[in-house]
Enzyme design. Structure first.
Site, PDB file in Angstrom:
ATOM      1  CD  GLU A 290      60.360 -61.425  45.710  1.00 10.98           C
ATOM      2  OE1 GLU A 290      60.211 -62.464  46.387  1.00 10.98           O
ATOM      3  OE2 GLU A 290      59.635 -60.426  45.835  1.00 10.98           O
ATOM      4  CG  ASP A 332      76.051 -98.189  20.221  1.00 10.23           C
ATOM      5  OD1 ASP A 332      75.639 -98.933  19.317  1.00 10.23           O
ATOM      6  OD2 ASP A 332      77.241 -97.879  20.359  1.00 10.23           O
ATOM      7  CG  ASN A 721      58.584 -63.246  49.453  1.00 14.01           C
ATOM      8  OD1 ASN A 721      57.823 -63.727  50.288  1.00 14.01           O
ATOM      9  ND2 ASN A 721      58.148 -62.478  48.469  1.00 14.01           N
TER      10      ASN A 721
END
Length: 895
Positions: A290, A332, A721
């Site tokens: 999750e 550049d 988790n």
């Protein structure tokens, strides 16, 4: 009267352009003409995209696959009366959405610089009168009255010229001011060579004149660039592609485990449909990381914060990691590799060796040098503002700075005063000033200009003894040879001369600029940034190729490229390719040229864009650096666009992914180093989550197959988790680089975040975790289901925390970098362990999660077994190393 602008006003004479525009120089357009043309051409402004509403940005965050899967899991949980589970998942989705929304909203709120550049007013002649009107009201045919310091409001053809010089670096990349003319030029002349044209957004450096507007709004060169930018679609970045692949893989694993759970429970275990939906939801929750979307964003955010400390401001988070696979930097020149500040580099006096001016002024006090100092000090029209800024032509500012600094150190008395000044005369190719002592005696005419023009008006020369002698043809030939040598080295070369005057002269006249005394020549250059040579060497050592793409002259570009060691002059093929040469090549020929040539000059925006696309077509990951309007299309096309924060235009900044706050090319290399580190952190954090979640899912499936109840409930899995996994992942996201990332080549851009090289470590840890989970669950199940689940919860919690140490490095033992060398990991270990124990021993949380307290002997057994998982992981890394994230460089010279 309506009008159709000529397609090539630069190739027509001034009278023809005025005729085509149906306008008189003396009277300008009438009010009626202006009204008709405003209706025909519209306002002199650039169209803006419709602002994206915050709500649209907000809902766009829900498009990811992981968000969709989590949303389905939350709905299932809510449907099954698991409100707390659904709330946890919803919080995870919301946090991810808020972070993404904030980042994207910040980027969308950047104010359009194109609009800023057309909000001021311009002086025009209409109905025979001079008036001031807003830029947006200008139309083709308007007569502009311009002078030094004015910004050009539209593309216009110069028709009256009093020594106008323009600064066009923001459009063409040309660092030196451009001398303008009213003469027609070739129809196929490049933009930088159209000396009779003035372009929107550029600056009048000096002089005055009148011009007729020929293009407005989207038809201007500036407008075409803006239109070109708008056609470039923002494709997913390299990083976004990889994380999308990871999300698909994790989503596939989660859905696969969920389907397998349903099939086993419904067909093999004969569970009811409602019960199987509950079990399937539990499996889906256990397999889904999750916090993965949040962690991936946080890893990049940490990287962006580190880059900000090194002066690289990240506008698009994904660019943080994409820098790690950059293989080509297209840079550049002006303001990026150089300081964008003209500086006196060399003095050359007849009969003497060149005098190089580096960080300090020469110590010589020769009469030649003192006279050169006096000329540079007074023969210019620079204006010093109260705030210390110097206003004027950049070349004259360089002479002013050199002359005044040298005068303070070289000449102690007798400071002259300027009586009169004659601006640069284009026909004569020189300028002049009149000075005298304060008492009005010893008047002098001072002159600066093209060396050949100055020498042509001299009949005497100042020799190295401080005496004047007749200027011979041989000496003139030597002067020509000297300034040609300096020009070939990329310098802007000017001749210096003076002429003693007598009598009561108070004003200058062109006729006076004859029979002067030649002093010498001065060479000016836009110097390279001091750090650039080392930065380029580091890039080469890191397997990254640097290409210079500039609008400047090929000789100037080549000189700077040699100065910064970008080229040596001994490379195979052509050292420098110019726009005209590139246009003559088809794509395959240009691809071949790109492999050998590293310097490209006089480039137009479309060619810069073409080069970037061709390199990408060959599998290169391109970073484009730039500061001008002309760089914007390629900045947007590049995999990573990097603009300059100080001298860069707003257009370039808004087209870029990263802005350099200090305009220092060396900061790009620091940013790349950080980008490479971030990929390692992405791999560490995602591997950590994948290992844990797959182990949980496998345990659920196996218990069902063996006929046992679930070892963990969905709410317990979510706590694992989020609290232990999430906190640990945050700590891993702060890991510093363990290797010298700039001594290896970029990793394979096709390499996924989770790949087969990690499989031995993944398989070993997951297998050990599943065996321990099943063993302890079955061992404690006879005592009670609640205690067995509590034991499994603590077991996985501690294994996760030890895995956090283990996964700090994937290709060698953690002891080689110091087990406790990351203080954030140490803090996360303590915090996560405490939170896990609170869930087990705090009565209020025990009730919510369904846990029972464990004895000290239970905890000791669990922790001892967990150490076995850590040791297993360390041994696997010894015998089956995953390999470095980056590749060895096979060749030392890849320039």
């Amino acid at each position: 009267m309506s009008t159709t602008p000529s397609l090539h006003p630069h190739s027509e004479n001034a009278e023809a352009v005025l005729k085509n525009q149906s306008v008189s120089l003396d009277s300008g357009l009438s009010a009626q003409d202006v009204k008709q043309r405003q209706a025909q051409f519209g306002p002199n402004s650039l169209p803006e995209d419709e602002a994206i509403s915050p709500w649209r940005i907000f809902f766009r965050q829900f498009k990811s696959l992981m968000a969709l899967i989590l949303f389905v899991a939350a709905v299932f949980s809510l449907f099954l009366d698991h409100a707390l589970d659904a709330a946890f998942i919803a919080v995870m989705i919301l946090i991810n959405v808020v972070i993404g929304f904030y980042q994207e909203l910040q980027a969308e709120r950047a104010i359009s610089s194109l609009k800023k550049m057309v909000t001021t007013k311009s002086k025009v002649r209409r109905d025979g009168e001079v008036m001031v009107v807003p830029y947006s009201e200008l139309v083709p045919g308007d007569i502009l009255l311009l002078e030094g310091g004015d910004k050009v409001p539209a593309d216009a053809r110069l028709v009256v010229n009093h020594s106008i010089r323009t600064s066009e670096a923001s459009l063409t990349g040309e660092s030196s001011p451009i001398d303008k003319t009213i003469d027609a030029v070739a129809e196929d002349a490049m933009i930088a060579d159209r000396k009779n044209m003035l372009y929107m957004g550029t600056l009048i450096a000096s002089g005055a004149g009148e011009a007729v507007v020929v293009y407005t709004g989207i038809q201007t060169q500036f407008g075409k660039i803006a239109k070109n930018i708008g056609t470039i679609v923002n494709t997913p970045t390299h990083y976004e592609q990889k994380t999308n692949n990871l999300s698909k893989m994790m989503g596939g694993i989660a859905i696969g485990f969920a389907i397998l759970t349903f099939l086993v429970g419904f067909f093999l275990r004969d569970f009811g449909l409602y019960e199987m939906v509950t079990l399937t939801t539990a499996t889906l929750v256990s397999a889904l990381p999750e916090s993965l979307p949040i962690i991936l964003v946080i890893v990049l955010t940490i990287g962006a914060q580190r880059m900000a400390k090194k002066h690289a401001i990240v506008r698009r988070l994904a660019a943080t990691e994409t820098l790690g696979v950059v293989s080509v930097i297209i840079s550049d020149k002006t303001g990026t590799l150089t300081l964008n500040k003209m500086t006196v580099r060399e003095l050359q006096f007849p009969g003497n060796d060149p005098i190089t001016v580096e960080d300090s002024l020469p110590k010589t006090k020769s009469e030649q040098f003192l006279q050169a100092v006096e000329i540079t000090q007074f023969c210019q029209s620079v204006r010093a503002e109260k705030d210390g800024n110097l206003m004027g032509d950049p070349t004259e500012i360089a002479l002013y700075v050199f002359g005044n600094d040298a005068a303070e150190k070289q000449r102690a008395s007798g400071v002259p005063q300027k009586i009169d000044d004659m601006p640069f005369i284009q026909d004569l190719r020189l300028r002049a000033s009149l000075i005298s002592k304060k008492d009005g005696s010893e008047k002098k005419l001072l002159s600066v200009g093209a060396p050949e023009a100055i020498a042509e008006r001299c009949n005497l020369v100042l020799n190295d003894n401080g005496k004047t002698e007749k200027l011979s043809k041989a000496q003139k030939a030597e002067i020509t040879k000297q300034f040609e040598r300096m020009t070939s080295q990329g310098m802007r070369v000017l001749g210096l001369a003076y002429k003693p005057l007598s009598g009561n002269i108070k004003t200058l006249d062109e006729k006076m600029i004859t029979d002067m005394v030649f002093v010498g020549v001065v060479g000016l250059i836009d110097p390279p940034r001091p750090e650039v040579a080392k930065a380029i060497a580091t890039a080469r050592e890191a397997g990254i190729r640097v290409i210079m793409a500039t609008g400047d002259h090929p000789l100037t570009a080549e000189a700077v490229a040699k100065d910064i060691k970008l080229i040596t002059g001994n490379e195979p093929g052509i050292a420098v390719l110019s726009e005209n040469e590139i246009v003559a090549l088809d794509d395959q020929e240009l691809i071949a040229a790109l492999k050998q040539t590293s310097v490209f000059a006089r480039l137009t925006p479309s060619t810069k864009l073409r080069i970037a696309k061709l390199l990408q077509s060959q599998g290169e990951i391109v970073a484009m650096t730039g500061d001008g309007v002309n760089d914007a299309p390629a900045l947007k096309q590049a995999d990573v666009g990097i603009s300059m924060g100080i001298v860069g235009t707003d257009v370039a900044r808004e087209a870029s992914d990263i802005v350099l706050a200090d305009d220092n090319f060396a900061s790009i290399i620091d940013a790349i180093r950080e980008g490479r580190t971030q990929f390692g952190n992405v791999r560490r954090t995602s591997s950590f989550l994948i290992i844990t979640n797959v182990a949980e899912s496998a345990a659920v499936i196996i218990t069902l197959l063996l006929g046992y109840p679930l070892p963990l409930l969905p709410l317990q899995i979510l706590w694992l988790n989020i609290v232990t996994g999430g906190v640990s992942d945050l700590a891993l996201a702060t890991e510093q680089s363990h290797d010298d990332m700039m001594r290896v080549a970029p990793r394979d851009p096709n390499e996924n975040i989770f790949n087969k090289r990690i499989l031995p470590l993944f398989t070993g840890i997951v297998s050990t975790m599943v065996l321990l989970v099943m063993g302890l669950f079955i061992y404690y199940l006879p005592e009670s289901l609640e205690k067995a689940r509590t034991v499994v919860f603590v077991l996985i919690s501690v294994i996760q925390l030890l895995n956090m140490f283990n996964l700090r490095t994937l290709h060698r033992p953690v002891s080689s970098i110091g087990i406790f060398s990351n203080p954030n990991v140490n803090k996360a270990f303590v915090l996560s362990f405490v939170l896990s124990m609170l869930a087990v021993y705090l009565p209020a949380l025990q009730t919510v999660f369904g846990f029972v307290p464990l004895s000290f002997s239970d905890l000791l057994l669990i922790c001892s077994l967990c150490l076995g998982v850590f040791v297993t992981g360390e041994l696997i890394k010894v015998f089956f190393p995953a390999g470095s994230d980056y590749r060895e460089i096979k060749t030392a010279d890849n320039s």
